[in-house]
Write an enzyme that holds these catalytic residues in place. Structure first.
Site, mmCIF file in Angstrom:
data_model
loop_
_atom_site.group_PDB
_atom_site.id
_atom_site.type_symbol
_atom_site.label_atom_id
_atom_site.label_comp_id
_atom_site.label_asym_id
_atom_site.label_seq_id
_atom_site.Cartn_x
_atom_site.Cartn_y
_atom_site.Cartn_z
ATOM 1 N N HIS A 50 40.013 41.091 49.948
ATOM 2 C CA HIS A 50 41.295 41.745 49.728
ATOM 3 C C HIS A 50 41.893 41.945 51.118
ATOM 4 C CE1 HIS A 50 39.258 43.265 45.935
ATOM 5 N NE2 HIS A 50 40.332 42.630 45.494
ATOM 6 N N ASP A 53 40.206 44.732 52.680
ATOM 7 C CA ASP A 53 38.812 44.500 53.085
ATOM 8 C C ASP A 53 38.826 43.942 54.510
ATOM 9 O OD1 ASP A 53 37.641 45.061 50.539
ATOM 10 O OD2 ASP A 53 38.100 43.025 49.859
ATOM 11 N N GLU A 175 45.527 34.772 39.221
ATOM 12 C CA GLU A 175 44.308 35.083 38.450
ATOM 13 C C GLU A 175 44.707 35.882 37.208
ATOM 14 O OE1 GLU A 175 41.328 37.343 40.613
ATOM 15 O OE2 GLU A 175 40.146 37.687 38.809
ATOM 16 N N GLU A 211 38.923 33.412 35.730
ATOM 17 C CA GLU A 211 37.730 34.263 35.666
ATOM 18 C C GLU A 211 37.194 34.197 34.240
ATOM 19 O OE1 GLU A 211 37.372 38.010 37.705
ATOM 20 O OE2 GLU A 211 36.340 38.900 35.983
ATOM 21 N N HIS A 214 37.901 37.172 32.011
ATOM 22 C CA HIS A 214 39.306 37.359 31.665
ATOM 23 C C HIS A 214 39.712 36.409 30.532
ATOM 24 C CE1 HIS A 214 40.211 38.995 36.004
ATOM 25 N NE2 HIS A 214 39.261 39.662 35.378
ATOM 26 N N ASP A 249 36.249 45.129 31.027
ATOM 27 C CA ASP A 249 35.865 43.997 31.867
ATOM 28 C C ASP A 249 34.490 44.293 32.481
ATOM 29 O OD1 ASP A 249 35.963 41.782 33.464
ATOM 30 O OD2 ASP A 249 37.392 42.615 34.884
ATOM 31 N N ASP A 251 32.124 42.139 34.042
ATOM 32 C CA ASP A 251 31.678 41.451 35.263
ATOM 33 C C ASP A 251 30.165 41.288 35.315
ATOM 34 O OD1 ASP A 251 34.303 41.168 36.186
ATOM 35 O OD2 ASP A 251 34.278 43.103 37.185
ATOM 36 N N ASP A 284 32.481 36.776 40.566
ATOM 37 C CA ASP A 284 33.091 38.109 40.529
ATOM 38 C C ASP A 284 32.233 38.960 39.590
ATOM 39 O OD1 ASP A 284 34.707 40.227 40.970
ATOM 40 O OD2 ASP A 284 36.560 39.314 40.230
HETATM 41 C C1 GLO Z 1 39.510 42.367 38.217
HETATM 42 C C2 GLO Z 1 39.612 41.162 39.024
HETATM 43 C C3 GLO Z 1 39.411 41.435 40.507
HETATM 44 C C4 GLO Z 1 40.015 40.332 41.333
HETATM 45 C C5 GLO Z 1 39.973 40.649 42.802
HETATM 46 C C6 GLO Z 1 40.645 39.571 43.617
HETATM 47 O O1 GLO Z 1 39.418 42.330 37.026
HETATM 48 O O2 GLO Z 1 38.742 40.185 38.564
HETATM 49 O O3 GLO Z 1 38.044 41.569 40.792
HETATM 50 O O4 GLO Z 1 39.371 39.122 41.100
HETATM 51 O O5 GLO Z 1 40.585 41.853 43.007
HETATM 52 O O6 GLO Z 1 42.010 39.708 43.567
HETATM 53 MG MG MG Z 2 38.268 38.306 39.426
#
Ligand code: GLO
Ligand code: MG
Length: 345
Positions: A50, A53, A175, A211, A214, A249, A251, A284
């Site tokens: 980010h 980051d 994304e 993703e 998602h 979500d 992950d 992710d």
């Molecule tokens: C959240 C997203 C997040 C993005 C990350 C990069 O649901 O997946 O993790 O991928 O912030 O922009």
């Molecule tokens: Mg992501």
């Protein structure tokens, strides 16, 4: 069998501390340096960033200071032999983005989002990547009547155009995510992302990032999303993970909830040659909340291990037999062929 030369990455947020909306961290906070050292020690090739980051407290720093810190980070990454895969503007933490960033109802807040994105582009350029990832976290609504969705499409195009003009070499990978934190997001699927690209001044420089979770949350099959995006040459990055049902979500590690869905994603990546243009396999994923500090990176190692094992499964799948079964329309046998192959008999 020779393994493919896939390259792997993750972001600092993937070594998370365990907080969720109902409870505090379960592992002690760690510095960025520690996370970078872990990434290297575990043999990953690149880091996703980010903007904050890369340059912490970005909103309180003037442009010159941001550039100076980005240069210092680039030096460190070079010393470690770690690439920056992408940089993403984190547009969902600031008080200016409480009700959306690019699609906020407030002109001042929309301008903040665009200005911050331009800083993100500057950082990416310094870190040596042309890839910007746009997870459009708060571009949507909690209640339908609070925003004018038609106008929001114009706002999104305006923001994309401003970024495309700011750095003529940058590529923007959208994304999509259908929900969370919003009830409904304006760009919920890859189809939406590729469609809105057509309204901008440089559609060629807009692609997407899939993703797994998602896509699943949108009720779609991530493998089909991969094939769809790659038939347009638009899959520029990838967040592999897993998701158990239509819930928050999660992950989860890649393949954790549904190995067959994971197998089909790898199959789609292999048949389309993902990675041939330098794209990375990014995970992710987050540690399960109860994870102890000594197992902190296991979800990342495991995701990569599962991915590589599935590559082998894809390459050893009996395609000739599958094709014969397809020709005979014997889908029951085809189904079992896949199951037996995954189970290893
Ligand atoms: C959240 C997203 C997040 C993005 C990350 C990069 O649901 O997946 O993790 O991928 O912030 O922009
Ligand atoms: Mg992501």
């Amino acid at each position: 069998m020779k393994l493919p030369s896939y390259r792997f990455c993750f972001g600092p947020w993937n070594i998370s501390e365990g907080q969720d909306p109902y409870g505090p961290p379960t592992r002690p906070p760690q510095s960025f340096d520690w996370k970078l050292a872990q990434l290297k020690a575990h043999g990953f090739d690149a880091m996703m960033f980010h903007d904050d980051d890369a340059v912490p407290d970005i909103d309180s720093k003037p442009g010159a200071q941001i550039r100076k810190e980005a240069h210092a980070l680039k030096k460190r990454l070079d010393n470690e032999g770690i690439a920056a895969e992408m940089v993403a503007p984190r547009l969902w933490f600031s008080p200016m983005t409480v009700d959306g960033a690019y699609t906020s109802n407030s002109k001042k807040c929309r301008q903040y989002a665009i200005d911050r994105s331009k800083r993100c582009l500057d950082i990416a350029r310094i870190l040596g990547t042309d890839l910007i990832v746009l997870w459009l976290a708060r571009e949507g609504s909690y209640l339908r009547e609070s925003k004018n969705a038609r106008r929001c499409m114009d706002y999104l195009v305006e923001a994309l155009d401003a970024m495309l003009a700011h750095d003529k070499r940058a590529r923007l990978a959208i994304e999509p995510k259908p929900n969370e934190p919003m009830d409904h997001a304006y760009i919920p699927t890859i189809g939406h992302a590729l469609a809105i690209a057509q309204l901008t001044a440089a559609p060629k420089r807009i692609g997407c990032l899939i993703e797994s979770a998602h896509a699943i949350l949108a009720g779609l099959d991530p493998a089909d999303e991969i094939d769809f995006a790659m038939s347009f040459g638009k899959l520029w990055s990838l967040h592999l993970n897993d998701q158990n049902g239509l819930k928050f979500d999660q992950d989860k590690p890649f393949g954790s909830a549904n190995l067959r869905v994971a197998f089909n994603q790898v199959r789609a990546l292999e048949r389309n040659g993902y990675g041939r243009n330098g794209e990375y396999i990014c995970f992710d994923v987050h540690p399960f909340r109860p994870t102890k500090p000594e197992h902190w990176l296991a979800h990342l190692d495991n995701s990569r291990r599962t991915f590589l094992k599935l590559v082998q499964k894809v390459r050893t799948f009996n395609d000739a037999k599958a094709n014969a079964l397809i020709a005979a329309r014997n889908y029951a046998a085809l189904d079992q062929l896949v199951i037996d192959h995954l189970l290893g008999r």
